[in-house]
Design an enzyme around this catalytic site. Structure first.
Site, PDB file in Angstrom:
ATOM      1  N   CYS A  53       0.820  -1.215   0.000  1.00  0.00           N
ATOM      2  CA  CYS A  53       0.000   0.000   0.000  1.00  0.00           C
ATOM      3  C   CYS A  53       0.854   1.265   0.000  1.00  0.00           C
ATOM      4  O   CYS A  53       0.309   2.371   0.074  1.00  0.00           O
ATOM      5  CB  CYS A  53      -0.931   0.012   1.209  1.00  0.00           C
ATOM      6  SG  CYS A  53      -0.070   0.155   2.792  1.00  0.00           S
ATOM      7  N   CYS A  56       4.709   1.786   3.991  1.00  0.00           N
ATOM      8  CA  CYS A  56       6.056   1.707   4.559  1.00  0.00           C
ATOM      9  C   CYS A  56       6.894   2.890   4.081  1.00  0.00           C
ATOM     10  O   CYS A  56       7.604   3.529   4.861  1.00  0.00           O
ATOM     11  CB  CYS A  56       6.707   0.385   4.172  1.00  0.00           C
ATOM     12  SG  CYS A  56       5.828  -1.070   4.773  1.00  0.00           S
ATOM     13  N   CYS A 151       4.897  -7.082   4.918  1.00  0.00           N
ATOM     14  CA  CYS A 151       4.484  -7.700   3.652  1.00  0.00           C
ATOM     15  C   CYS A 151       5.676  -8.303   2.912  1.00  0.00           C
ATOM     16  O   CYS A 151       5.612  -9.435   2.446  1.00  0.00           O
ATOM     17  CB  CYS A 151       3.780  -6.668   2.769  1.00  0.00           C
ATOM     18  SG  CYS A 151       2.147  -6.182   3.357  1.00  0.00           S
ATOM     19  N   CYS A 184       3.688  -2.784  10.491  1.00  0.00           N
ATOM     20  CA  CYS A 184       2.704  -2.372   9.489  1.00  0.00           C
ATOM     21  C   CYS A 184       2.130  -1.009   9.896  1.00  0.00           C
ATOM     22  O   CYS A 184       1.018  -0.937  10.421  1.00  0.00           O
ATOM     23  CB  CYS A 184       1.604  -3.422   9.380  1.00  0.00           C
ATOM     24  SG  CYS A 184       0.454  -3.184   8.008  1.00  0.00           S
ATOM     25  N   HIS A 222       5.633  -6.591  25.449  1.00  0.00           N
ATOM     26  CA  HIS A 222       5.114  -6.763  26.805  1.00  0.00           C
ATOM     27  C   HIS A 222       6.226  -6.766  27.851  1.00  0.00           C
ATOM     28  O   HIS A 222       6.005  -6.366  28.995  1.00  0.00           O
ATOM     29  CB  HIS A 222       4.323  -8.074  26.890  1.00  0.00           C
ATOM     30  CG  HIS A 222       3.638  -8.287  28.205  1.00  0.00           C
ATOM     31  ND1 HIS A 222       2.496  -7.605  28.565  1.00  0.00           N
ATOM     32  CD2 HIS A 222       3.934  -9.103  29.256  1.00  0.00           C
ATOM     33  CE1 HIS A 222       2.109  -8.000  29.762  1.00  0.00           C
ATOM     34  NE2 HIS A 222       2.968  -8.897  30.206  1.00  0.00           N
ATOM     35  N   CYS A 246       8.569  -0.615  19.189  1.00  0.00           N
ATOM     36  CA  CYS A 246       7.770   0.596  19.045  1.00  0.00           C
ATOM     37  C   CYS A 246       7.404   1.214  20.391  1.00  0.00           C
ATOM     38  O   CYS A 246       7.072   2.392  20.457  1.00  0.00           O
ATOM     39  CB  CYS A 246       6.509   0.325  18.217  1.00  0.00           C
ATOM     40  SG  CYS A 246       5.649  -1.182  18.609  1.00  0.00           S
ATOM     41  N   CYS A 257       0.811   2.772  19.547  1.00  0.00           N
ATOM     42  CA  CYS A 257      -0.552   2.231  19.630  1.00  0.00           C
ATOM     43  C   CYS A 257      -1.115   2.227  21.050  1.00  0.00           C
ATOM     44  O   CYS A 257      -2.202   2.743  21.306  1.00  0.00           O
ATOM     45  CB  CYS A 257      -0.584   0.819  19.051  1.00  0.00           C
ATOM     46  SG  CYS A 257      -0.090   0.719  17.325  1.00  0.00           S
ATOM     47  N   CYS A 267       1.476  -6.544  14.566  1.00  0.00           N
ATOM     48  CA  CYS A 267       1.625  -6.327  13.127  1.00  0.00           C
ATOM     49  C   CYS A 267       3.020  -6.644  12.600  1.00  0.00           C
ATOM     50  O   CYS A 267       3.215  -6.701  11.386  1.00  0.00           O
ATOM     51  CB  CYS A 267       1.258  -4.888  12.759  1.00  0.00           C
ATOM     52  SG  CYS A 267       2.426  -3.636  13.351  1.00  0.00           S
TER      53      CYS A 267
END
Length: 363
Positions: A53, A56, A151, A184, A222, A246, A257, A267
């Site tokens: 898409c 990236c 991907c 992603c 985690h 992240c 997130c 992801c």
């Protein structure tokens, strides 16, 4: 060069960020700065786009503080990149093929997107050639191949069931070992840090067996999650089995997130579209803001709220028949004593549920 684009202070701060990402001490900042500004270190790069898409590339190009592209474009000689190149058509293809020919075995190949392989790869074409054909002609001749994004590394969304195009990650499609920076989208700093490490050491950094660099994919989210509002493991958070940084390397140094109260969907992991679905559960909406810090993992947490008693698509099939789907949804919630406006979702079945209350849920 770099100095004309950003201030020295911000550039050195940026080099410090690279050092932190690589797990290096602050004493390495001068060496990193030298590696990024030396005139003789521009690496030839062919950046291939396949089934993707362009998210990236967008993540990379839109990064700030300072602009990642401002630095990396001075470090790399990117001769082919479908999103940013000036050339088009036959001229663009000539630039790509000329780089492969002139720097055979020396250039870096960055790949974005999965490769369709079914029926000879006819479901993905660029300039009259299949993506599979281009991959087989370019990638084996690169010194290193970097898969930027889930991907290209594992197939990602294009390879999700039922995968009608036979999409695969680069290694599975071409049979070449790759360096995988997943996500992603992936974090742009991880690509910069990877290139910097290569410039410093003349070799790529240590990697896991799946090809992911340990500096950015060496531990689970985690294990050291910087949760601002409480652990979300009880809400199908995939942090315990997601290897990414992240939570330490925020996007644009701002957020990620879980900081915006969204559970991790994993992801960066192989097959996450299929293995981690469903990402959301309607049952959570009624209790999300009430007692997340004390939430316990529900035995049915991987299923939609209707699924334990009905077929997984029962609600969707019935809702499609209704003239007023909204009223149907509310009537089903009322029938099953699940009020999406309050936190009674768990307490309907479990009076002992922590934090049970009739106060409106936080929105």
């Amino acid at each position: 060069m770099v100095e004309a684009l950003i201030t020295r202070r911000s550039f050195l701060k940026y080099c410090g960020g690279i050092a932190a990402t690589l797990g290096l001490s602050a004493s390495m900042i001068p060496r990193i700065a030298e590696a990024l500004t030396s005139a003789d270190t521009r690496l030839p790069v062919v950046w291939l786009h396949f089934a993707e898409c362009t998210g990236c590339s967008e993540s990379f190009l839109r990064a700030t503080d300072p602009h990642v592209a401002d630095i990396l474009f001075d470090v790399l000689n990117i001769t082919y990149h479908e999103t940013i190149q000036v050339a088009c058509g036959e001229k663009a293809e000539y630039n790509r093929d000329k780089t492969v020919q002139d720097y055979d075995g020396q250039f870096i190949c960055v790949v974005e997107g999965a490769i369709p392989t079914k029926d000879g790869g006819v479901y993905g074409m660029v300039g009259g050639k299949t993506m599979l054909e281009i991959a087989r002609s370019v990638i084996p001749r690169a010194k290193h191949t970097i898969c930027f994004g889930t991907c290209s590394a594992y197939g990602g969304l294009p390879a999700a069931a039922p995968n009608p195009t036979g999409a695969k990650g680069v290694k599975d499609a071409v049979g070449i070992d790759t360096i995988n920076i997943t996500g992603c989208p992936p974090h742009p700093m991880n690509l910069v840090a990877l290139i910097t490490s290569y410039l410093l050491n003349n070799q790529m950094p240590d990697r896991r067996p799946d090809g992911r660099p340990t500096f950015c994919h060496g531990e689970t989210i985690h294990s050291s999650c910087t949760v601002p509002h409480g652990c979300m493991q009880g809400y199908n958070c995939k942090g315990p089995k997601t290897y990414n940084n992240c939570h330490k390397q925020l996007y644009n140094a701002e957020s990620w997130c879980i900081q915006v109260e969204h559970q991790c969907i994993g992801c960066s992991e192989p097959g996450f579209w299929d293995n981690n679905a469903p990402f959301y559960n309607p049952m959570w909406a009624s209790m999300f803001g009430a007692y997340r810090p004390d939430a316990l993992l529900h035995k049915e947490m991987d299923n939609a709220s209707c699924t334990p008693c009905h077929s997984s698509d029962m609600f969707d099939r019935q809702e499609a028949k209704e003239n007023e789907p909204g009223k149907f949804q509310l009537s089903m919630h009322k029938k099953h004593k699940v009020n999406v406006q309050t936190v009674q979702g768990c307490s309907s079945c479990h009076p002992e549920a922590p934090g049970a209350t009739k106060l409106p849920a936080k929105r």
